[in-house]
Design a protein around this motif. Structure first.
Motif, PDB file in Angstrom:
ATOM      1  N   LEU A 197      41.021  51.683  40.428  1.00  0.00           N
ATOM      2  CA  LEU A 197      41.665  50.524  41.032  1.00  0.00           C
ATOM      3  C   LEU A 197      41.210  49.255  40.323  1.00  0.00           C
ATOM      4  O   LEU A 197      40.023  49.065  40.066  1.00  0.00           O
ATOM      5  CB  LEU A 197      41.306  50.429  42.516  1.00  0.00           C
ATOM      6  CG  LEU A 197      41.848  49.202  43.257  1.00  0.00           C
ATOM      7  CD1 LEU A 197      43.370  49.285  43.370  1.00  0.00           C
ATOM      8  CD2 LEU A 197      41.211  49.081  44.636  1.00  0.00           C
ATOM      9  N   ILE A 198      42.145  48.387  40.017  1.00  0.00           N
ATOM     10  CA  ILE A 198      41.838  47.072  39.458  1.00  0.00           C
ATOM     11  C   ILE A 198      42.055  46.058  40.571  1.00  0.00           C
ATOM     12  O   ILE A 198      43.076  46.085  41.258  1.00  0.00           O
ATOM     13  CB  ILE A 198      42.731  46.771  38.244  1.00  0.00           C
ATOM     14  CG1 ILE A 198      42.380  47.746  37.105  1.00  0.00           C
ATOM     15  CG2 ILE A 198      42.558  45.331  37.776  1.00  0.00           C
ATOM     16  CD1 ILE A 198      43.286  47.650  35.906  1.00  0.00           C
ATOM     17  N   PHE A 199      41.081  45.189  40.761  1.00  0.00           N
ATOM     18  CA  PHE A 199      41.116  44.263  41.895  1.00  0.00           C
ATOM     19  C   PHE A 199      40.594  42.901  41.466  1.00  0.00           C
ATOM     20  O   PHE A 199      39.915  42.765  40.438  1.00  0.00           O
ATOM     21  CB  PHE A 199      40.269  44.813  43.049  1.00  0.00           C
ATOM     22  CG  PHE A 199      38.886  45.244  42.630  1.00  0.00           C
ATOM     23  CD1 PHE A 199      37.803  44.391  42.740  1.00  0.00           C
ATOM     24  CD2 PHE A 199      38.670  46.513  42.103  1.00  0.00           C
ATOM     25  CE1 PHE A 199      36.533  44.779  42.340  1.00  0.00           C
ATOM     26  CE2 PHE A 199      37.399  46.922  41.698  1.00  0.00           C
ATOM     27  CZ  PHE A 199      36.329  46.054  41.820  1.00  0.00           C
ATOM     28  N   ASP A 200      40.907  41.874  42.254  1.00  0.00           N
ATOM     29  CA  ASP A 200      40.448  40.535  41.898  1.00  0.00           C
ATOM     30  C   ASP A 200      39.179  40.179  42.663  1.00  0.00           C
ATOM     31  O   ASP A 200      38.625  40.998  43.404  1.00  0.00           O
ATOM     32  CB  ASP A 200      41.556  39.498  42.123  1.00  0.00           C
ATOM     33  CG  ASP A 200      41.869  39.260  43.600  1.00  0.00           C
ATOM     34  OD1 ASP A 200      41.238  39.898  44.469  1.00  0.00           O
ATOM     35  OD2 ASP A 200      42.757  38.426  43.885  1.00  0.00           O
ATOM     36  N   GLY A 201      38.706  38.957  42.487  1.00  0.00           N
ATOM     37  CA  GLY A 201      37.448  38.543  43.094  1.00  0.00           C
ATOM     38  C   GLY A 201      37.476  38.445  44.601  1.00  0.00           C
ATOM     39  O   GLY A 201      36.425  38.419  45.249  1.00  0.00           O
ATOM     40  N   GLU A 202      38.669  38.395  45.183  1.00  0.00           N
ATOM     41  CA  GLU A 202      38.793  38.346  46.635  1.00  0.00           C
ATOM     42  C   GLU A 202      38.964  39.735  47.238  1.00  0.00           C
ATOM     43  O   GLU A 202      39.161  39.867  48.441  1.00  0.00           O
ATOM     44  CB  GLU A 202      39.980  37.460  47.018  1.00  0.00           C
ATOM     45  CG  GLU A 202      39.796  36.007  46.612  1.00  0.00           C
ATOM     46  CD  GLU A 202      40.988  35.140  46.975  1.00  0.00           C
ATOM     47  OE1 GLU A 202      41.017  34.629  48.114  1.00  0.00           O
ATOM     48  OE2 GLU A 202      41.884  34.975  46.126  1.00  0.00           O
ATOM     49  N   GLY A 203      38.911  40.752  46.374  1.00  0.00           N
ATOM     50  CA  GLY A 203      39.051  42.120  46.857  1.00  0.00           C
ATOM     51  C   GLY A 203      40.495  42.558  47.012  1.00  0.00           C
ATOM     52  O   GLY A 203      40.767  43.608  47.594  1.00  0.00           O
ATOM     53  N   ARG A 204      41.424  41.786  46.492  1.00  0.00           N
ATOM     54  CA  ARG A 204      42.834  42.161  46.590  1.00  0.00           C
ATOM     55  C   ARG A 204      43.182  43.176  45.504  1.00  0.00           C
ATOM     56  O   ARG A 204      42.783  43.030  44.348  1.00  0.00           O
ATOM     57  CB  ARG A 204      43.729  40.925  46.447  1.00  0.00           C
ATOM     58  CG  ARG A 204      43.536  39.895  47.541  1.00  0.00           C
ATOM     59  CD  ARG A 204      44.442  38.690  47.340  1.00  0.00           C
ATOM     60  NE  ARG A 204      44.169  37.996  46.082  1.00  0.00           N
ATOM     61  CZ  ARG A 204      44.801  36.897  45.690  1.00  0.00           C
ATOM     62  NH1 ARG A 204      45.748  36.374  46.452  1.00  0.00           N
ATOM     63  NH2 ARG A 204      44.492  36.318  44.535  1.00  0.00           N
ATOM     64  N   MET A 205      43.917  44.210  45.886  1.00  0.00           N
ATOM     65  CA  MET A 205      44.350  45.219  44.922  1.00  0.00           C
ATOM     66  C   MET A 205      45.326  44.597  43.929  1.00  0.00           C
ATOM     67  O   MET A 205      46.234  43.867  44.315  1.00  0.00           O
ATOM     68  CB  MET A 205      45.009  46.394  45.651  1.00  0.00           C
ATOM     69  CG  MET A 205      44.060  47.164  46.552  1.00  0.00           C
ATOM     70  SD  MET A 205      44.879  48.528  47.429  1.00  0.00           S
ATOM     71  CE  MET A 205      45.755  47.610  48.710  1.00  0.00           C
ATOM     72  N   VAL A 206      45.119  44.910  42.652  1.00  0.00           N
ATOM     73  CA  VAL A 206      45.982  44.363  41.601  1.00  0.00           C
ATOM     74  C   VAL A 206      46.780  45.470  40.916  1.00  0.00           C
ATOM     75  O   VAL A 206      47.976  45.336  40.688  1.00  0.00           O
ATOM     76  CB  VAL A 206      45.154  43.595  40.553  1.00  0.00           C
ATOM     77  CG1 VAL A 206      46.052  43.096  39.420  1.00  0.00           C
ATOM     78  CG2 VAL A 206      44.426  42.420  41.197  1.00  0.00           C
ATOM     79  N   GLY A 207      46.130  46.567  40.574  1.00  0.00           N
ATOM     80  CA  GLY A 207      46.838  47.639  39.891  1.00  0.00           C
ATOM     81  C   GLY A 207      46.023  48.917  39.825  1.00  0.00           C
ATOM     82  O   GLY A 207      44.842  48.946  40.184  1.00  0.00           O
ATOM     83  N   ILE A 208      46.663  49.985  39.348  1.00  0.00           N
ATOM     84  CA  ILE A 208      46.016  51.286  39.160  1.00  0.00           C
ATOM     85  C   ILE A 208      46.092  51.639  37.682  1.00  0.00           C
ATOM     86  O   ILE A 208      47.182  51.748  37.113  1.00  0.00           O
ATOM     87  CB  ILE A 208      46.696  52.377  40.009  1.00  0.00           C
ATOM     88  CG1 ILE A 208      46.643  51.990  41.491  1.00  0.00           C
ATOM     89  CG2 ILE A 208      46.015  53.724  39.791  1.00  0.00           C
ATOM     90  CD1 ILE A 208      47.438  52.914  42.387  1.00  0.00           C
ATOM     91  N   PHE A 209      44.954  51.788  37.063  1.00  0.00           N
ATOM     92  CA  PHE A 209      44.873  52.018  35.621  1.00  0.00           C
ATOM     93  C   PHE A 209      45.518  53.346  35.226  1.00  0.00           C
ATOM     94  O   PHE A 209      45.241  54.381  35.816  1.00  0.00           O
ATOM     95  CB  PHE A 209      43.395  51.993  35.205  1.00  0.00           C
ATOM     96  CG  PHE A 209      43.138  52.491  33.807  1.00  0.00           C
ATOM     97  CD1 PHE A 209      43.892  52.045  32.739  1.00  0.00           C
ATOM     98  CD2 PHE A 209      42.128  53.409  33.561  1.00  0.00           C
ATOM     99  CE1 PHE A 209      43.652  52.499  31.451  1.00  0.00           C
ATOM    100  CE2 PHE A 209      41.877  53.872  32.281  1.00  0.00           C
ATOM    101  CZ  PHE A 209      42.640  53.416  31.221  1.00  0.00           C
TER     102      PHE A 209
END
Length: 248
Positions: A197-209
């Motif tokens: 899982l790729i996520f940002d600094g706020e813990g929001r999901m961004v993408g799946i590698f």
């Protein structure tokens, strides 16, 4: 005067030596404590998991065929679901959490997430190093990120905790691609990190590698399936699925 200078120098050396010894004692105490924790974990593992029949923690519930260029978006569909054994997880369940580990110091990670001074708060290093995954970066925010780099351009700093490369930090570059690691020379991803899982600094999901563009034996650019789209696909199968729960 020479005698006094020598006495003062000798005293300083003794104090420095004592401080060094004390620092090593503290380090030794920490190591011994860690060893105790590992021994307890080993004992628990041997007593609870030595029987291979007891290692079953659940089963695959849904695993659709992997497909590319799906629908209008042309994304890669490579997802599946796993139903865990409630008896083994219910009591200890904490929700979706990423352990940031000790690869980077709190200062290192914090500095990376604030390339522009005065920007809005996008990352706060958790005291227990466990970053809760909560929410998802929308299609609109991927198109126009609400954070900015040192040049004032919109950007999105992201992290990934992979099986091969551990915790890495990169920068969203559009087209569901992420540039190489922002801390040190290590790559953002490598073979074996697929599904991370790729996520940002706020813990929001961004993408799946799902893949990368090799350069010099490692992935210089990482490609993912957007999390918002993956969630849409999962909800077609599980209409009432929730992704932000903190209770089993």
């Amino acid at each position: 005067r020479l005698l006094r200078w020598r006495e003062a120098k000798s005293k300083d050396s003794e104090e420095a030596a004592e401080a060094a010894v004390e620092a090593k004692r503290e380090k030794l105490a920490k190591v011994q404590k860690d060893i105790g924790v590992l021994k307890a974990f080993y004992k628990d593992t041997c007593s609870q998991w030595i029987d291979i029949a007891r290692r079953n923690i659940g089963h695959v519930d849904w695993a659709p065929e992997i497909s590319v260029d799906v629908q209008v978006c042309k994304y890669t569909k490579d997802i599946s679901t796993f139903e865990v054994d409630a008896a083994r997880f219910k009591v200890q369940f904490k929700g979706n959490i990423v352990d940031l580990g000790s690869k980077f110091t709190p200062r290192q990670l914090t500095d990376v997430f604030y390339p522009q001074s005065g920007g809005r708060t996008v990352f706060k290093f958790p005291a227990n190093r466990q970053l809760r995954i909560n929410g998802c970066v929308t299609l609109e925010l991927l198109a126009v990120p609400d954070c900015f780099d040192s040049n004032g351009k919109p950007c999105l700093i992201v992290m990934k905790d992979g099986n091969t490369t551990d915790l890495t930090v990169g920068r969203y570059a559009g087209l569901e691609a992420y540039l190489c690691n922002s801390i040190g020379p290590a790559p953002f991803s490598a073979k074996g990190d697929s599904g991370s899982l790729i996520f940002d600094g706020e813990g929001r999901m961004v993408g799946i590698f799902h893949s990368g563009m090799p350069k010099g034996g490692s992935n210089h650019v990482t490609y993912t399936t957007p999390a918002w789209w993956a969630i849409e696909q999962l909800k077609l199968k599980y209409p009432h699925a929730g992704f932000d729960r903190i209770a089993f």
